[in-house]
Design an enzyme around this catalytic site. Structure first.
Site, PDB file in Angstrom:
ATOM      1  N   ASN A 123       0.878  -1.080  -0.244  1.00 14.21           N
ATOM      2  CA  ASN A 123       0.205   0.093  -0.050  1.00 14.21           C
ATOM      3  C   ASN A 123       0.818   1.034   0.048  1.00 14.21           C
ATOM      4  O   ASN A 123       1.813   1.627   0.713  1.00 14.21           O
ATOM      5  CB  ASN A 123      -0.867  -0.025   1.139  1.00 14.21           C
ATOM      6  N   GLU A 158      -7.063   6.771  17.046  1.00 14.24           N
ATOM      7  CA  GLU A 158      -8.409   6.602  16.557  1.00 14.24           C
ATOM      8  C   GLU A 158      -9.244   5.686  17.751  1.00 14.24           C
ATOM      9  O   GLU A 158     -10.685   5.321  17.510  1.00 14.24           O
ATOM     10  CB  GLU A 158      -8.635   5.692  15.439  1.00 14.24           C
TER      11      GLU A 158
END
Length: 164
Positions: A123, A158
């Site tokens: 990625n 998060e």
């Protein structure tokens, strides 16, 4: 010849290197010391202009005001990698998923977990394409191209992990 644009954006993880295609799509976002990080080439153009929206959204994300990136991106890979990357895009802020779950989402057999890991490791859009949300089947924090300490920081940011 096609122009590649690049810039650096400051972040709590260190300076981020962003690249974009001439049409404005974000093509990579890498961090210092990242495995297989993008390297600026001599014929690329440094210009913060194409990255204004990415910079705004990254600042909002790190401020806790943005949960989902909405940026045009262009990452080129094999059809399998592109399916895995699309599955990553569906993992919500504050959530996690295992490599096996990603394999199931893309229709790959459980034995394809290593291939899924390879696709995730390839990625090129860290943070924006949330590969940091992928964990081991036993809940362990497995590899992250940007470094395990950054994975921990992102998951803590998060709310998945306690803040260090």
């Amino acid at each position: 010849m096609t122009t590649t644009y690049w810039t650096h954006v400051d972040s709590p993880l260190g300076p981020l290197l962003l690249t974009a295609a001439p049409t404005g799509e974000l093509t990579s976002l890498t961090v210092p010391g990242q495995r297989k990080a993008t390297v600026v080439l001599d014929d690329w153009t440094q210009d913060p202009g194409p990255f204004r929206e990415a910079e705004r959204q990254l600042a909002a994300y790190f401020a806790g005001d943005l949960k989902e990136f909405r940026l045009p991106t262009r990452a080129v890979g094999t059809p399998f990698r592109e399916k895995v990357w699309a599955a990553l895009d569906d993992v919500p802020y504050g959530g996690t998923v295992t490599y096996g779950e990603i394999a199931a989402r893309v229709g790959a057999p459980r034995a394809a977990v290593r291939a899924v890991g390879g696709a995730i490791g390839a990625n090129t859009l860290l943070i924006v394409r949330p590969c940091h949300r992928v964990i081991g089947a036993d809940g362990s924090l497995t590899g992250y191209a940007g470094g395990l300490e950054r994975k921990v920081a992102l998951l803590a940011h998060e709310g998945v992990l306690p803040r260090p």
